[in-house]
Design an enzyme around this catalytic site. Structure first.
Site, PDB file in Angstrom:
ATOM      1  N   LEU A   1      47.243  42.385  26.951  1.00  0.00           N
ATOM      2  CA  LEU A   1      47.022  41.521  28.102  1.00  0.00           C
ATOM      3  C   LEU A   1      47.918  41.954  29.238  1.00  0.00           C
ATOM      4  O   LEU A   1      48.970  42.550  29.034  1.00  0.00           O
ATOM      5  CB  LEU A   1      47.353  40.055  27.753  1.00  0.00           C
TER       6      LEU A   1
ATOM      7  N   GLN B   1      44.462  50.726  26.639  1.00  0.00           N
ATOM      8  CA  GLN B   1      45.729  51.365  26.323  1.00  0.00           C
ATOM      9  C   GLN B   1      46.040  51.203  24.830  1.00  0.00           C
ATOM     10  O   GLN B   1      45.571  50.267  24.174  1.00  0.00           O
ATOM     11  CB  GLN B   1      46.853  50.767  27.168  1.00  0.00           C
TER      12      GLN B   1
ATOM     13  N   VAL C   1      50.445  45.918  25.899  1.00  0.00           N
ATOM     14  CA  VAL C   1      49.842  46.834  26.857  1.00  0.00           C
ATOM     15  C   VAL C   1      49.008  46.009  27.805  1.00  0.00           C
ATOM     16  O   VAL C   1      48.519  44.929  27.458  1.00  0.00           O
ATOM     17  CB  VAL C   1      48.966  47.914  26.169  1.00  0.00           C
ATOM     18  N   SER C   2      48.827  46.486  29.032  1.00  0.00           N
ATOM     19  CA  SER C   2      48.195  45.678  30.071  1.00  0.00           C
ATOM     20  C   SER C   2      46.685  45.682  30.016  1.00  0.00           C
ATOM     21  O   SER C   2      46.033  44.816  30.589  1.00  0.00           O
ATOM     22  CB  SER C   2      48.664  46.133  31.460  1.00  0.00           C
ATOM     23  N   THR C   3      46.067  46.660  29.352  1.00  0.00           N
ATOM     24  CA  THR C   3      44.610  46.692  29.226  1.00  0.00           C
ATOM     25  C   THR C   3      44.228  47.005  27.791  1.00  0.00           C
ATOM     26  O   THR C   3      45.011  47.579  27.023  1.00  0.00           O
ATOM     27  CB  THR C   3      43.973  47.761  30.136  1.00  0.00           C
TER      28      THR C   3
END
Length: 210
Positions: free
Chosen positions: A51, A29, A24-26
């Site tokens: 990340l 999430q 996941v990007s953050t």
């Protein structure tokens, strides 16, 4: 380059284990959906990073790739969870092929352990090569057009012709030094020597070198 032999995955045995990777990007999430889907697909272990895909330092992906063995298959929920770009995808999957490891993306139904999946990956590799060649060709054409217009390419000169003339004039003063002239022009001593080559040899002492 022969893409069929250089980048197309070879037939991989499906006798090994399925190993999942999620991202996941953050940190806000949640990975639960990806982890559940990968577990349902039969993965015996799931690695996950929180990340951005643009972050080249993905420790869990590195651990996952290190964990995989010949005959295993890496499984992701979708292609964008694994790779930052098409070229990144090609590189990762080609490396898996060399290690005799399969690759499967659930969302795109891509499976390099099957003939159809290997064909799709071959198309991906050919497309990546085509895009790269277009970029190179466009860059060359742009440079040629700029040269035809008389446009200077590369880094701008440290000193303009007018500044070089001014430097030569200042260096004729009895108390002038290369260091003082360089400081006034905002450049280094070596730049002065480069643009005023007559300062080399015996002339350096005459002009002052402090």
């Amino acid at each position: 380059m022969n893409l069929a032999t250089a980048t197309e995955p070879a037939a991989i045995s499906s006798m090994g284990s399925l190993v999942g990777y999620g991202r996941v990007s953050t940190r806000d999430q949640i990975l639960d959906r990806q982890t559940a889907a990968l577990t349902d697909a039969g993965c015996i272990r799931v690695f996950a990073d929180k990340l951005s895909g643009k972050n080249t330092d993905r420790p869990e992906l590195a651990a996952c790739l290190d964990y995989l063995r010949a005959g295993d298959t890496l499984v992701v929920l979708s292609l964008d969870r694994l790779a930052r770009s098409l070229q990144d995808l090609i590189t990762i999957v080609a490396d898996l092929r060399r290690r005799e490891i399969g690759f499967r993306s659930l969302h795109e139904a891509l499976d390099t352990t099957t003939p159809g999946g290997r064909l799709v990956f071959h198309v991906f590799a050919a497309l990546a090569e085509f895009i790269r060649e277009l970029i190179v060709e466009g860059t060359h054409e742009g440079l040629a057009a700029a040269r035809a217009r008389g446009q200077r390419l590369g880094r701008p000169p440290a000193l303009t012709p007018e500044q070089v003339t001014h430097a030569r004039h200042m260096l004729t003063a009895p108390d002038a030094t290369v260091s003082s002239v360089a400081k006034l022009l905002g450049v280094s001593r070596s730049t002065i020597y480069k643009y005023v080559p007559e300062l080399t040899g015996a002339d350096v002492t005459a002009a002052g070198t402090r």
